[in-house]
Structures are given as C-alpha cells and as structure tokens.
Design an enzyme around this catalytic site. Structure first.
Site, PDB file in Angstrom:
ATOM      1  N   HIS B 172      -8.585  25.915  22.590  1.00 32.92           N
ATOM      2  CA  HIS B 172      -8.456  26.335  21.192  1.00 32.92           C
ATOM      3  C   HIS B 172      -8.919  27.787  21.027  1.00 32.92           C
ATOM      4  O   HIS B 172      -8.206  28.613  20.456  1.00 32.92           O
ATOM      5  CB  HIS B 172      -9.288  25.385  20.315  1.00 32.92           C
ATOM      6  CG  HIS B 172      -9.338  25.748  18.868  1.00 32.92           C
ATOM      7  ND1 HIS B 172      -8.697  25.012  17.892  1.00 32.92           N
ATOM      8  CD2 HIS B 172      -9.947  26.767  18.198  1.00 32.92           C
ATOM      9  CE1 HIS B 172      -8.919  25.570  16.715  1.00 32.92           C
ATOM     10  NE2 HIS B 172      -9.678  26.633  16.868  1.00 32.92           N
ATOM     11  N   GLU B 173     -10.093  28.083  21.544  1.00 31.40           N
ATOM     12  CA  GLU B 173     -10.637  29.440  21.381  1.00 31.40           C
ATOM     13  C   GLU B 173      -9.777  30.482  22.109  1.00 31.40           C
ATOM     14  O   GLU B 173      -9.543  31.568  21.604  1.00 31.40           O
ATOM     15  CB  GLU B 173     -12.084  29.507  21.868  1.00 31.40           C
ATOM     16  CG  GLU B 173     -13.061  28.697  21.028  1.00 31.40           C
ATOM     17  CD  GLU B 173     -12.952  28.995  19.538  1.00 31.40           C
ATOM     18  OE1 GLU B 173     -12.707  30.146  19.155  1.00 31.40           O
ATOM     19  OE2 GLU B 173     -13.085  28.039  18.746  1.00 31.40           O
ATOM     20  N   HIS B 176      -6.876  31.469  20.049  1.00 27.92           N
ATOM     21  CA  HIS B 176      -7.153  32.509  19.043  1.00 27.92           C
ATOM     22  C   HIS B 176      -6.923  33.885  19.662  1.00 27.92           C
ATOM     23  O   HIS B 176      -6.448  34.808  19.008  1.00 27.92           O
ATOM     24  CB  HIS B 176      -8.591  32.403  18.528  1.00 27.92           C
ATOM     25  CG  HIS B 176      -8.777  31.359  17.466  1.00 27.92           C
ATOM     26  ND1 HIS B 176      -8.030  31.337  16.311  1.00 27.92           N
ATOM     27  CD2 HIS B 176      -9.623  30.306  17.375  1.00 27.92           C
ATOM     28  CE1 HIS B 176      -8.418  30.318  15.557  1.00 27.92           C
ATOM     29  NE2 HIS B 176      -9.379  29.667  16.181  1.00 27.92           N
ATOM     30  N   TYR B 187      -5.792  34.344   8.514  1.00 25.76           N
ATOM     31  CA  TYR B 187      -6.779  33.304   8.761  1.00 25.76           C
ATOM     32  C   TYR B 187      -7.245  32.673   7.452  1.00 25.76           C
ATOM     33  O   TYR B 187      -8.390  32.248   7.321  1.00 25.76           O
ATOM     34  CB  TYR B 187      -7.950  33.875   9.568  1.00 25.76           C
ATOM     35  CG  TYR B 187      -8.689  32.805  10.287  1.00 25.76           C
ATOM     36  CD1 TYR B 187      -8.036  32.015  11.232  1.00 25.76           C
ATOM     37  CD2 TYR B 187     -10.012  32.513   9.993  1.00 25.76           C
ATOM     38  CE1 TYR B 187      -8.690  30.983  11.869  1.00 25.76           C
ATOM     39  CE2 TYR B 187     -10.675  31.491  10.629  1.00 25.76           C
ATOM     40  CZ  TYR B 187     -10.012  30.732  11.559  1.00 25.76           C
ATOM     41  OH  TYR B 187     -10.663  29.697  12.182  1.00 25.76           O
ATOM     42  N   GLU B 196      -4.847  27.760  12.771  1.00 26.54           N
ATOM     43  CA  GLU B 196      -5.781  26.783  13.328  1.00 26.54           C
ATOM     44  C   GLU B 196      -5.043  25.676  14.082  1.00 26.54           C
ATOM     45  O   GLU B 196      -5.461  25.237  15.152  1.00 26.54           O
ATOM     46  CB  GLU B 196      -6.611  26.159  12.204  1.00 26.54           C
ATOM     47  CG  GLU B 196      -7.941  26.834  11.999  1.00 26.54           C
ATOM     48  CD  GLU B 196      -8.766  26.836  13.267  1.00 26.54           C
ATOM     49  OE1 GLU B 196      -8.939  25.765  13.868  1.00 26.54           O
ATOM     50  OE2 GLU B 196      -9.223  27.906  13.682  1.00 26.54           O
ATOM     51  N   ASP B 269     -14.152  27.318   3.613  1.00 28.81           N
ATOM     52  CA  ASP B 269     -13.421  27.294   4.876  1.00 28.81           C
ATOM     53  C   ASP B 269     -12.164  28.172   4.811  1.00 28.81           C
ATOM     54  O   ASP B 269     -11.096  27.766   5.265  1.00 28.81           O
ATOM     55  CB  ASP B 269     -13.083  25.831   5.222  1.00 28.81           C
ATOM     56  CG  ASP B 269     -12.471  25.684   6.613  1.00 28.81           C
ATOM     57  OD1 ASP B 269     -12.850  26.445   7.511  1.00 28.81           O
ATOM     58  OD2 ASP B 269     -11.602  24.811   6.767  1.00 28.81           O
ATOM     59  N   HIS B 274      -9.447  24.702   8.390  1.00 36.53           N
ATOM     60  CA  HIS B 274      -9.731  23.626   9.356  1.00 36.53           C
ATOM     61  C   HIS B 274      -9.477  22.253   8.745  1.00 36.53           C
ATOM     62  O   HIS B 274      -9.749  21.239   9.378  1.00 36.53           O
ATOM     63  CB  HIS B 274     -11.178  23.693   9.847  1.00 36.53           C
ATOM     64  CG  HIS B 274     -11.490  24.925  10.635  1.00 36.53           C
ATOM     65  ND1 HIS B 274     -11.958  26.074  10.047  1.00 36.53           N
ATOM     66  CD2 HIS B 274     -11.369  25.201  11.951  1.00 36.53           C
ATOM     67  CE1 HIS B 274     -12.140  26.989  10.979  1.00 36.53           C
ATOM     68  NE2 HIS B 274     -11.782  26.497  12.140  1.00 36.53           N
TER      69      HIS B 274
HETATM   70 ZN   LIG Z   1     -10.234  27.990  15.422  1.00 34.55          ZN
END
Ligand SMILES: [Zn+2]
Lengths: 106, 358
Positions: B172-173, B176, B187, B196, B269, B274
């Site tokens: 996931h990271e 990004h 974002y 996301e 958020d 998310h």
């Molecule tokens: Zn993320």
C-alpha cells in the site's frame, strides 16, 4: 490546566480514536501531571506558531495533530503539527499525549 | 474549564454575546481553537480545487540497476530527521531485528511483483532505490509514505502491532510512491478515496501473489494480523466486505461502506479517504471474484493499467475512475470480453452504473 488533543489522518480511520481527547491535568496522577507540565514548558508551547512544520500538502497516510492547552491563568493556545514532527521537544509532547490517550485504566 | 466540542461558529458567537461569564469564556476558548482547525480545513479545500494537472516528476532512478534496498532505523533522541541510521543495505544478511528484516524482505517481494506482474521497474519505473525507515518515533501506530520513502511504526502494542508485519501495508505504502510518478491523484474526498483504494488493491495483490493465493483463497484483508490479541477485529479494512473488519470498544466499528448508498460525507480523514475507499475496494473484489483464479492476472492488470492511464486525472471521483477501468478492460481484453463485463457488473453492484460514454 487542560489539554485537548486530536489526531487526524493515518493509515486507517478509527471512529473510536478520532474524537478529540480532553485531558484534565488535575485529574492525572502526580508524576503524570508533572511530566505533562514539564513537556509543555519544554516545548515552549505558548510561544509556538499555530502551525509547526505542516507542509502545504500532507503526505498520504500522515498524521496531523491539533493540540490546545488552557493553562491555569486561562491562557489558551492551539497549534497544529504533522508527522514527522521535526521539533524534538514538541515530538516528545505528542508522543506523551498519544500514550496518555490509551491509559484508560488508571 | 471545559471547552465546547466542535460547534458551528455562529452558535459560539451567540454564546459569546448572550451567555453568562462562564459560558462566554468557554465559547471564546472554543472559537480560538476552532480557528486553527478551520484554517486547516480551508487549506484542505484549497487543495481540492488545486487540480491543475502537474506533470509527474522525472524518474529519479536509473533503469537497469535492479533492486536496491536500504533500511534505516529512526533515531528519536538525536536528530529527528528521516531517514535515520542506515542498518541494512542490498545484499546484506538479516539483522535479526524483525522490523528491519520484514521491511527488507517486503520491499524485495514488492519489487519482484511489480517487475514480473506489471513489467514495472520499481516505484518510478526507473529502478528507484527503495528506502524504508522502521522503529519510527516511539510506539507509533502508523505507516506512511513521505514523498521519498516508507516509514513504519512499531505500533503501541496495545491496539496495534508492528506495521511491517503486513505485506499488504508495505505494498500500500509503495503504491503511494507509484501514484506520485503516475496519476498523482488528489488526496481528498472521492479522488482521495480512489487514491487510497488503488493502494489497497496493489497491496492485496502483492500479498496474494507472494502467497500464490487465488481470489477464493485470499482473505481480502488489509492489515491482517495488525490488531493486537484482545482487540475485536480481523484487520483494518476488508475489501470483500467493507465495514466488517473490526468492531471493538476502543476502536469503534469499521465505518467503511461497500455501496454508494452508504457513501459518507465528512470532514475528518481528508473527507473520508480511508472510509469511502471501501466502495472502489469492493468493486475491485467483485471484479476479481467474477473472473476467479489469480486476481493479479486479469482484474489486477485492468486496475494497474488504469492507474498508469494518462487519461486518469488527479481530481477524478469514483464514476470517472470506473469508466477508465472499463476502458482499460476493453483495451486489454476486448469490448465484448468477460473481463469488461465483469468490471461493468462489479461497479453496478456498488451503485455506480452507466459507465459507457462520457
Ligand atoms: Zn494510504
């Protein structure tokens, strides 16, 4: 003294962790209250600008923190900062507040 | 001295005018605090309007150099600067520190996954060296991409364990990072939820590929094993059944929707990035489930192709993103293909239909 602490952002959103925490310093145990007061003093909290190291665009999944302190003289100051918190004294305060957030049992 | 929770400013101003001394003071505190929070939100909204298409940064790596990993340990007490102290570089043996070695191994698997499945050379497609910092801060319960590298916390060990422990979080990271060199999705709000979701999709595909898991065998969980024993939950998110990952007195209940009917409008958020990501996450799961087999071979190709599609603009919400996935499926497999109809049907099941045209 009262401290309000709220975390925004992060890898996931948890309803139970997203609310602002209100910490009444006088309700803490002596060592905790002293530690908290010391960290606020060392961070020179009331001299900090409203934004401490917050980039225009926060990186993905990054935490942002809102901290308000109301001291015994009724001074009130709110700051916003973001991970990574470069100011090590402020980072210590953030880490302490995060840990305190979990101590529901004492 | 209690302070008001977030109240609309007009109510607070009314209290300042009409309340008694105690109420006035409380309202003034609240206004002072909320001013900072509001200015942060306004900044967020300004970023939303900031949709000028930026050309992605030029790749930083040099293609052909292959996999180069560097793992760092954060030094909280000296300089709080990232990346920190270098502890393991490419080809060096395991250190015996689980966070270091998990990050090292995870980045290696991720590199091979991108290369073998999608023909991509690292994050920037030019063999950008992969860097990760572990043991970030103290008892830190998070992982993030700072624009140059990945950062992982050890977890508070009360609610969360080590963030390097879940391969899908590493994926996931890393995604990004890929987004930074490709679509540069916003974002915030729906575009942020698309952003996301793409990261979760790539994260789960990485996990499935590394385990050789089919659609049916996968748990479709993001952050499986991350919650500490005693916390009532299986993971942080479920792509198959959004909203069912956890339900715990401390964490609350998983708020993710799996259908547009339950889309959440919120200010927290970054506008629920998310949370509402559950909707496109489930659309991906449904596509993969309809096709069966290995998700990375067909559904994954469609999504990856969309993420690299020059037509994907930073501010695109669910519907425009969905249209591009359908176009990708048609371009890769044919307009009448079962892949294209699986994509169309999956989006319809989460409440996003009429994808043709536009
Ligand atoms: Zn993320």
């Amino acid at each position: 003294m009262r401290i309000l602490f709220r975390t925004e952002g992060g890898f996931a959103y948890f309803p139970g962790l997203s609310a602002e925490r209100s910490i009444d310093a006088d309700a803490l145990t002596d060592p905790k209250r002293r530690a908290l007061r010391r960290l606020i003093r060392q961070a020179r909290f009331f001299d900090l600008p409203e934004r401490v190291g917050v980039p225009k665009r926060c990186p993905p999944d990054c935490h942002r923190y809102f901290i308000t302190v109301i001291d015994d003289d009724d001074r009130v100051h709110t700051i916003m900062t973001a991970e990574p918190v470069a100011d090590s004294r402020l980072a210590s305060l953030v880490a302490y507040l995060q840990a305190l957030d979990l101590d529901d049992d004492d | 001295m209690p302070i008001y929770p977030i109240l609309p400013p007009f109510m607070l101003r009314h209290i300042v005018r009409a309340g008694d001394a105690e109420e006035r003071r409380r309202a003034q505190y609240t206004l002072a605090r909320d001013r900072v929070i509001r200015s942060a939100r306004m900044e967020l909204m300004a970023n939303i309007q900031d949709v000028v298409v930026m050309t992605p940064p030029p790749p930083k790596g040099r293609r052909g150099r292959g996999l180069r990993r560097t793992i760092y340990i954060f030094k909280p007490h000296s300089r709080r600067k990232l990346p920190g102290q270098r502890v393991r570089t490419e080809g060096r043996p395991p250190l015996g520190d689980p966070a270091v070695d998990e990050a090292y191994d995870g980045l290696g698997i991720a590199y091979r996954f991108l290369r073998e499945v999608f023909g991509r050379h690292s994050v920037d497609d030019h063999d950008l060296p992969l860097a990760a910092t572990v043991h970030y801060s103290s008892k830190y319960s998070n992982a993030f991409w700072n624009g140059e590298q990945m950062v992982f916390g050890d977890g508070d060990l009360k609610l969360f364990s080590r963030f390097t422990g879940s391969l899908e979080i590493i994926g996931h990271e890393l995604t990004h990072g890929i987004m930074q060199y490709t679509a540069q999705m916003n974002y915030t709000l729906q575009a942020g939820a698309v952003h996301e979701s793409i990261c979760d999709v790539m994260g789960i595909l990485l996990k499935q590929w590394s385990l050789g898991q089919t659609v049916e065998a996968s748990d479709w969980l993001i952050g499986a094993g991350l919650l500490m024993p005693g916390i009532n939950g299986a993971a942080l998110r479920s792509m198959k059944a959004p909203g069912t990952a956890y339900d715990d007195p401390l964490l609350g209940a998983d708020p993710q929707p799996g259908h547009m009917d339950d889309f959440r409008r919120m200010q927290h958020d970054n506008g629920g990035v998310h949370i509402n990501s559950g909707i496109p996450n489930r659309a991906f799961y449904l596509t993969a489930a309809a096709l069966g087999g290995n998700a990375w071979e067909r559904a994954g190709k469609v999504w990856y192709n969309t993420l690299c599609d020059k037509r994907l603009r930073p501010h695109y919400g669910f519907k425009r993103f969905a249209r591009l996935t359908l176009r990708s499926a048609a371009e890769l497999f044919g307009e009448q293909s079962i892949e294209a109809s699986a994509v169309r049907e999956a989006w319809a099941q989460v409440g996003i239909s009429s994808l043709e045209g536009g």
